[in-house]
Enzyme design. Structure first.
Site, PDB file in Angstrom:
ATOM      1  N   GLU A 152       0.700  -1.388   0.036  1.00  0.00           N
ATOM      2  CA  GLU A 152      -0.053   0.084   0.092  1.00  0.00           C
ATOM      3  C   GLU A 152       0.914   1.212  -0.012  1.00  0.00           C
ATOM      4  O   GLU A 152       0.644   2.371  -0.701  1.00  0.00           O
ATOM      5  CB  GLU A 152      -1.074  -0.085   1.331  1.00  0.00           C
ATOM      6  CG  GLU A 152      -1.905  -1.388   1.275  1.00  0.00           C
ATOM      7  CD  GLU A 152      -2.718  -1.340  -0.208  1.00  0.00           C
ATOM      8  OE1 GLU A 152      -3.150  -0.453  -0.730  1.00  0.00           O
ATOM      9  OE2 GLU A 152      -2.734  -2.344  -0.551  1.00  0.00           O
ATOM     10  N   HIS A 185       1.648   2.010  -3.533  1.00  0.00           N
ATOM     11  CA  HIS A 185       0.591   2.460  -4.197  1.00  0.00           C
ATOM     12  C   HIS A 185       0.447   4.128  -3.880  1.00  0.00           C
ATOM     13  O   HIS A 185       0.424   5.000  -4.663  1.00  0.00           O
ATOM     14  CB  HIS A 185      -0.732   1.878  -3.873  1.00  0.00           C
ATOM     15  CG  HIS A 185      -1.145   0.731  -4.747  1.00  0.00           C
ATOM     16  ND1 HIS A 185      -0.587   0.473  -5.879  1.00  0.00           N
ATOM     17  CD2 HIS A 185      -1.799  -0.448  -4.399  1.00  0.00           C
ATOM     18  CE1 HIS A 185      -1.203  -0.727  -6.283  1.00  0.00           C
ATOM     19  NE2 HIS A 185      -1.736  -1.339  -5.306  1.00  0.00           N
TER      20      HIS A 185
HETATM   21 ZN    ZN Z   1      -2.222  -3.449  -5.097  1.00  0.00          ZN
END
Ligand code: ZN
Ligand code: ZN
Length: 223
Positions: free
Chosen positions: A177, A180
């Site tokens: 995460e 991202h």
């Molecule tokens: Zn992902």
């Protein structure tokens, strides 16, 4: 230095476990050579049953915590914690400036960024908004509010009786995460940004960014 807050939401995940996840992710960040990105453990967020909503789905009615309400709560938590950290930082810098008058306070304060928060949950989340992108299999939800990034990661799919394995799975989810949150997409290489199809595949994934992702991450993070 860029800080990313991590907060346990609700009562279900042991505080000891979240501490382990937090330490492990910081180890991973260091091992990946990301010197200026650090996870910051924030205090736990309690969710009252008032946030429970019922929605209609193809499979009938479903009850869960409102995703939108959770995002608002995480956003408020981020602002509150951010304020505290910036004030502490300013105070310490003022003391430092007494000794080093050449220090430019503005520059020093701007070096610290803290605009991201990740909430760890293990209960179902529902949304009244049918267009809200729901979970990728296993992984999290991202929402931008102004220049702040709010992330939610459910630990449910990662569960194992074996504590070390459980912690490792969640810590890798957090690392993914974080990737991202710095603009990385899914990756086809042997890489933490590769989207797993099964839990077994996730267990075999090493907590490493591949060369391509690393270069992009460092560039986007302005390291
Ligand atoms: Zn992902
Ligand atoms: Zn990659």
């Amino acid at each position: 230095m860029e800080f990313i807050g991590i907060a346990n939401v609700g009562n279900t995940f042991d505080n000891r476990l979240i501490f382990k996840v937090y330490s492990k992710v910081n180890d991973y960040l260091r091992e990946n050579g990301l010197k200026n990105i650090r996870l910051l453990l924030l205090k736990k967020i309690n969710l009252s049953p008032a946030y429970l909503i019922t929605i209609d789905t193809q499979d009938g009615k479903m009850k869960g915590y409102s995703l939108e309400a959770l995002i608002d709560l995480l956003y408020a938590h981020l602002l509150e914690e951010r304020e505290k950290i910036l004030m502490d930082r300013e105070y310490n810098l003022l003391i430092k400036k007494e000794l080093h008058p050449e220090l430019k306070l503005e520059d020093e304060i701007n070096k610290l960024r803290f605009d991201k928060i990740l909430g760890i949950v293990n209960f179902p989340l529902v949304s009244r908004n049918p267009y809200f992108d729901f979970y990728e299999k296993f992984l999290g939800i991202h929402k931008k509010v102004g220049d702040k990034k709010i992330m939610v990661l459910s630990i449910k799919p990662f569960y194992s009786e074996e504590e070390e394995l459980f912690v490792e799975r969640v810590a890798k989810g957090v690392l993914h995460e974080i990737g991202h949150s710095f603009g990385l997409e899914h990756c086809k290489n042997a890489c933490i940004m590769r989207q797993p199809k099964t839990l077994r595949e996730w267990d075999l994934t090493k907590p490493r960014f591949c060369g391509d992702c690393f270069v992009r991450l460092v560039k986007n993070a302005g390291e």
